[in-house]
Design a protein around this motif. Structure first.
Motif, PDB file in Angstrom:
ATOM      1  N   VAL A  34      31.950 128.413  34.161  1.00  0.00           N
ATOM      2  CA  VAL A  34      33.262 127.840  34.482  1.00  0.00           C
ATOM      3  C   VAL A  34      33.148 126.321  34.433  1.00  0.00           C
ATOM      4  O   VAL A  34      32.083 125.757  34.641  1.00  0.00           O
ATOM      5  CB  VAL A  34      33.796 128.282  35.866  1.00  0.00           C
ATOM      6  N   GLY A  35      34.276 125.695  34.149  1.00  0.00           N
ATOM      7  CA  GLY A  35      34.336 124.244  34.145  1.00  0.00           C
ATOM      8  C   GLY A  35      35.391 123.781  35.132  1.00  0.00           C
ATOM      9  O   GLY A  35      36.398 124.469  35.344  1.00  0.00           O
ATOM     10  N   HIS A  36      35.142 122.647  35.743  1.00  0.00           N
ATOM     11  CA  HIS A  36      36.076 122.110  36.733  1.00  0.00           C
ATOM     12  C   HIS A  36      36.503 120.712  36.326  1.00  0.00           C
ATOM     13  O   HIS A  36      35.692 119.932  35.830  1.00  0.00           O
ATOM     14  CB  HIS A  36      35.417 122.060  38.120  1.00  0.00           C
ATOM     15  N   ARG A  45      43.610 119.889  40.461  1.00  0.00           N
ATOM     16  CA  ARG A  45      42.310 120.509  40.182  1.00  0.00           C
ATOM     17  C   ARG A  45      42.528 121.670  39.214  1.00  0.00           C
ATOM     18  O   ARG A  45      43.434 122.472  39.406  1.00  0.00           O
ATOM     19  CB  ARG A  45      41.664 121.028  41.462  1.00  0.00           C
ATOM     20  N   THR A  47      40.465 124.733  36.773  1.00  0.00           N
ATOM     21  CA  THR A  47      39.267 125.503  36.461  1.00  0.00           C
ATOM     22  C   THR A  47      39.516 126.241  35.150  1.00  0.00           C
ATOM     23  O   THR A  47      40.604 126.766  34.931  1.00  0.00           O
ATOM     24  CB  THR A  47      38.955 126.516  37.584  1.00  0.00           C
ATOM     25  N   THR A  55      41.968 129.067  34.085  1.00  0.00           N
ATOM     26  CA  THR A  55      41.905 130.214  34.991  1.00  0.00           C
ATOM     27  C   THR A  55      42.518 129.897  36.341  1.00  0.00           C
ATOM     28  O   THR A  55      42.894 130.803  37.078  1.00  0.00           O
ATOM     29  CB  THR A  55      40.451 130.693  35.198  1.00  0.00           C
ATOM     30  N   GLU A  56      42.600 128.596  36.648  1.00  0.00           N
ATOM     31  CA  GLU A  56      43.179 128.215  37.940  1.00  0.00           C
ATOM     32  C   GLU A  56      43.676 126.772  37.878  1.00  0.00           C
ATOM     33  O   GLU A  56      43.031 125.905  37.292  1.00  0.00           O
ATOM     34  CB  GLU A  56      42.123 128.345  39.040  1.00  0.00           C
ATOM     35  N   GLU A  58      45.296 123.997  40.717  1.00  0.00           N
ATOM     36  CA  GLU A  58      45.643 123.725  42.114  1.00  0.00           C
ATOM     37  C   GLU A  58      46.345 122.372  42.193  1.00  0.00           C
ATOM     38  O   GLU A  58      45.827 121.374  41.676  1.00  0.00           O
ATOM     39  CB  GLU A  58      44.391 123.667  42.981  1.00  0.00           C
ATOM     40  N   ALA A  82      37.848 119.712  32.637  1.00  0.00           N
ATOM     41  CA  ALA A  82      37.303 121.046  32.879  1.00  0.00           C
ATOM     42  C   ALA A  82      36.768 121.663  31.584  1.00  0.00           C
ATOM     43  O   ALA A  82      35.702 122.293  31.572  1.00  0.00           O
ATOM     44  CB  ALA A  82      38.372 121.947  33.501  1.00  0.00           C
ATOM     45  N   ASP A  85      33.554 120.047  30.756  1.00  0.00           N
ATOM     46  CA  ASP A  85      32.534 120.516  31.690  1.00  0.00           C
ATOM     47  C   ASP A  85      31.979 121.870  31.253  1.00  0.00           C
ATOM     48  O   ASP A  85      30.766 122.062  31.170  1.00  0.00           O
ATOM     49  CB  ASP A  85      33.128 120.599  33.095  1.00  0.00           C
ATOM     50  N   VAL A  86      32.855 122.808  30.944  1.00  0.00           N
ATOM     51  CA  VAL A  86      32.374 124.140  30.545  1.00  0.00           C
ATOM     52  C   VAL A  86      31.688 124.077  29.185  1.00  0.00           C
ATOM     53  O   VAL A  86      30.695 124.780  28.956  1.00  0.00           O
ATOM     54  CB  VAL A  86      33.489 125.208  30.580  1.00  0.00           C
TER      55      VAL A  86
END
Length: 133
Positions: A34-36, A45, A47, A55-56, A58, A82, A85-86
């Motif tokens: 996963v990447g953030h 935020r 993900t 996937t998310e 926020e 994100a 990052d992934v």
């Protein structure tokens, strides 16, 4: 004539099975990556999964006070962070996982020799069938 020894087939098969098992291990590691990403001082935020798909998302209550353009930019920035990052994580898994397991020159030579031997034997079989007709 080639220098393939039929006993090499067992080594080639074992090596191929080892490589396939390692690829499956890598796939399992990548599947859970996963990447953030964070933007707007932590108000947004994001993900993402291994493919980079969101996937998310926020949004902190304060993020809702942003004008729509700033909020959109923050969401885009967090999503890109994100995804980067992934991508780094997947790349690290691949580099660490396959680096030492790639076929060496000797293995590649054996495989080529085996393929040439099989082609030669198939040709000989075909020639033998034509001769018996």
């Amino acid at each position: 004539m080639n220098d393939f020894d039929p006993e090499d087939l067992e080594r080639i098969t074992a090596r191929a099975e080892e490589m396939l098992a390692r690829v499956e291990e890598l796939r399992s590691e990548i599947d859970v990556a996963v990447g953030h990403g964070v933007a707007a001082d932590g108000q947004v935020r994001v993900t993402v999964g291994p493919s980079g798909r969101l996937t998310e998302v926020e949004l902190a209550p304060r993020a809702m006070r942003m004008d729509s353009r700033r909020l959109a930019e923050a969401m885009l920035r967090a999503a890109q962070e994100a995804q980067d990052d992934v991508a780094r994580k997947v790349e690290a898994v691949m580099a660490g996982g396959l680096g030492g397991d790639l076929p060496d020159d000797h293995f590649s030579d054996l495989l080529e020799s085996y393929e040439a031997s099989m082609e030669e034997q198939l040709r000989a079989l075909g020639d033998g069938q034509r001769d018996t007709r």
